[in-house]
Design a protein around this motif. Structure first.
Motif, PDB file in Angstrom:
ATOM      1  N   ASP A  27     -40.857 -60.846 -29.670  1.00  0.00           N
ATOM      2  CA  ASP A  27     -41.806 -59.770 -29.377  1.00  0.00           C
ATOM      3  C   ASP A  27     -42.065 -58.902 -30.609  1.00  0.00           C
ATOM      4  N   LEU A  28     -40.991 -58.512 -31.283  1.00  0.00           N
ATOM      5  CA  LEU A  28     -41.131 -57.593 -32.410  1.00  0.00           C
ATOM      6  C   LEU A  28     -41.645 -58.287 -33.664  1.00  0.00           C
ATOM      7  N   ALA A  29     -41.343 -59.565 -33.827  1.00  0.00           N
ATOM      8  CA  ALA A  29     -41.914 -60.316 -34.951  1.00  0.00           C
ATOM      9  C   ALA A  29     -43.419 -60.457 -34.744  1.00  0.00           C
ATOM     10  N   GLY A  30     -43.833 -60.679 -33.500  1.00  0.00           N
ATOM     11  CA  GLY A  30     -45.251 -60.796 -33.190  1.00  0.00           C
ATOM     12  C   GLY A  30     -46.017 -59.515 -33.434  1.00  0.00           C
ATOM     13  N   SER A  31     -45.385 -58.381 -33.186  1.00  0.00           N
ATOM     14  CA  SER A  31     -46.052 -57.090 -33.399  1.00  0.00           C
ATOM     15  C   SER A  31     -45.908 -56.608 -34.838  1.00  0.00           C
ATOM     16  N   GLY A  32     -45.072 -57.286 -35.632  1.00  0.00           N
ATOM     17  CA  GLY A  32     -44.823 -56.873 -37.008  1.00  0.00           C
ATOM     18  C   GLY A  32     -43.776 -55.784 -37.146  1.00  0.00           C
ATOM     19  N   GLU A  33     -43.124 -55.416 -36.045  1.00  0.00           N
ATOM     20  CA  GLU A  33     -42.137 -54.334 -36.099  1.00  0.00           C
ATOM     21  C   GLU A  33     -40.760 -54.801 -36.578  1.00  0.00           C
ATOM     22  N   MET A  62     -33.256 -48.197 -38.191  1.00  0.00           N
ATOM     23  CA  MET A  62     -32.256 -49.227 -38.032  1.00  0.00           C
ATOM     24  C   MET A  62     -31.631 -49.053 -36.667  1.00  0.00           C
ATOM     25  N   ILE A  63     -31.458 -50.152 -35.986  1.00  0.00           N
ATOM     26  CA  ILE A  63     -30.808 -50.152 -34.678  1.00  0.00           C
ATOM     27  C   ILE A  63     -29.454 -50.821 -34.854  1.00  0.00           C
ATOM     28  N   LEU A  64     -28.394 -50.053 -34.685  1.00  0.00           N
ATOM     29  CA  LEU A  64     -27.025 -50.534 -34.838  1.00  0.00           C
ATOM     30  C   LEU A  64     -26.436 -50.758 -33.452  1.00  0.00           C
ATOM     31  N   VAL A  83     -33.467 -54.141 -38.234  1.00  0.00           N
ATOM     32  CA  VAL A  83     -34.252 -53.186 -39.006  1.00  0.00           C
ATOM     33  C   VAL A  83     -35.679 -53.321 -38.500  1.00  0.00           C
ATOM     34  N   VAL A  84     -36.198 -52.235 -37.960  1.00  0.00           N
ATOM     35  CA  VAL A  84     -37.539 -52.252 -37.380  1.00  0.00           C
ATOM     36  C   VAL A  84     -38.423 -51.235 -38.096  1.00  0.00           C
ATOM     37  N   ASP A  85     -39.701 -51.502 -38.058  1.00  0.00           N
ATOM     38  CA  ASP A  85     -40.695 -50.584 -38.611  1.00  0.00           C
ATOM     39  C   ASP A  85     -41.634 -50.254 -37.471  1.00  0.00           C
ATOM     40  N   CYS A  86     -41.498 -49.054 -36.918  1.00  0.00           N
ATOM     41  CA  CYS A  86     -42.304 -48.698 -35.752  1.00  0.00           C
ATOM     42  C   CYS A  86     -42.940 -47.324 -35.945  1.00  0.00           C
ATOM     43  N   ALA A  87     -43.855 -47.016 -35.065  1.00  0.00           N
ATOM     44  CA  ALA A  87     -44.710 -45.842 -35.225  1.00  0.00           C
ATOM     45  C   ALA A  87     -44.005 -44.509 -35.000  1.00  0.00           C
ATOM     46  N   SER A  88     -42.913 -44.492 -34.233  1.00  0.00           N
ATOM     47  CA  SER A  88     -42.312 -43.208 -33.893  1.00  0.00           C
ATOM     48  C   SER A  88     -40.844 -43.388 -33.510  1.00  0.00           C
ATOM     49  N   PRO A  89     -40.091 -42.296 -33.533  1.00  0.00           N
ATOM     50  CA  PRO A  89     -38.715 -42.358 -33.048  1.00  0.00           C
ATOM     51  C   PRO A  89     -38.650 -42.795 -31.578  1.00  0.00           C
ATOM     52  N   GLU A  90     -39.624 -42.380 -30.798  1.00  0.00           N
ATOM     53  CA  GLU A  90     -39.644 -42.760 -29.378  1.00  0.00           C
ATOM     54  C   GLU A  90     -39.770 -44.276 -29.232  1.00  0.00           C
ATOM     55  N   ARG A  91     -40.589 -44.913 -30.066  1.00  0.00           N
ATOM     56  CA  ARG A  91     -40.728 -46.364 -30.032  1.00  0.00           C
ATOM     57  C   ARG A  91     -39.411 -47.023 -30.442  1.00  0.00           C
ATOM     58  N   ALA A 112     -34.465 -49.934 -28.851  1.00  0.00           N
ATOM     59  CA  ALA A 112     -33.007 -49.890 -28.738  1.00  0.00           C
ATOM     60  C   ALA A 112     -32.545 -50.054 -27.295  1.00  0.00           C
ATOM     61  N   ASN A 113     -33.273 -49.468 -26.363  1.00  0.00           N
ATOM     62  CA  ASN A 113     -32.904 -49.604 -24.948  1.00  0.00           C
ATOM     63  C   ASN A 113     -32.955 -51.055 -24.484  1.00  0.00           C
ATOM     64  N   ARG A 114     -33.759 -51.879 -25.134  1.00  0.00           N
ATOM     65  CA  ARG A 114     -33.871 -53.289 -24.740  1.00  0.00           C
ATOM     66  C   ARG A 114     -32.635 -54.102 -25.109  1.00  0.00           C
ATOM     67  N   VAL A 115     -31.790 -53.621 -26.015  1.00  0.00           N
ATOM     68  CA  VAL A 115     -30.601 -54.388 -26.387  1.00  0.00           C
ATOM     69  C   VAL A 115     -29.350 -53.971 -25.616  1.00  0.00           C
TER      70      VAL A 115
END
Length: 118
Positions: free
Chosen positions: A32-38, A1-3, A80-88, A93-96
Motif C-alpha cells: 500500500d505504502l510503496a504504491g502511494s510513494g510513502e 520513522m515508525i519503530l 521509514v515513511v514520507d507522509c503529509a502529516s504527523p496524523e498520517r 503506525a496503527n496498522r502495524v
C-alpha cells in the motif's frame, strides 16, 4: 520513522500461522505504502540476543553482547515513511499494532542520509 517493539520471547513462541499472519499484514502495508510513494524503506531486525551494544567512554569504547536495555519490549523492526502529516504517520503506525507488535514509536527524522528528500 515508525519503530516497532515486541517481546522477543513472544516472537520466538509464535506459531507458523501467526508468523504467516504477521508477514501478510506487513507485506500488505508495504504494498500500500510503496504504491502511494510513502514507504521509503524498512526492515525487520534480528533478535536482541544477536545484538552487540557498543558504548563510548572517555578512554575509548566497550562492547557487550545484547541490547542496550534489559527491557521486556525490544525494537523489532522499522519503517521509514514520507507522509503529509504527523496524523498520517500515526494512522500508518496503527496498522502495524497487533498481538506481535505491541508498541510503536513515531519519530520525525531531522537528518537523512541516502534517502532522497526524507
Amino acid at each position: 520513522m515508525i519503530l516497532m517493539y515486541a517481546d522477543p520471547a513472544a516472537t520466538e513462541a509464535m506459531s507458523a500461522s501467526e508468523r504467516a499472519e504477521v508477514a501478510r499484514r506487513h507485506e500488505a502495508l508495504h504494498q500500500d505504502l510503496a504504491g502511494s510513494g510513502e514507504m521509503l524503506n524498512g526492515a525487520g531486525l534480528a533478535y536482541p540476543k544477536d545484538t552487540t551494544t557498543i558504548r563510548w567512554h572517555a578512554g575509548g569504547s566497550t562492547s557487550t553482547d545484547g541490547p542496550l536495555t534489559g527491557a521486556t519490549l525490544q525494537l523489532t523492526a522499522y519503517h521509514v515513511v514520507d507522509c503529509a502529516s504527523p496524523e498520517r504517520a500515526h494512522a500508518i503506525a496503527n496498522r502495524v499494532l497487533d498481538f506481535h507488535v505491541v508498541a510503536v514509536e513515531v519519530r520525525p527524522i531531522h537528518d537523512s542520509f541516502g534517502m532522497g528528500d526524507a
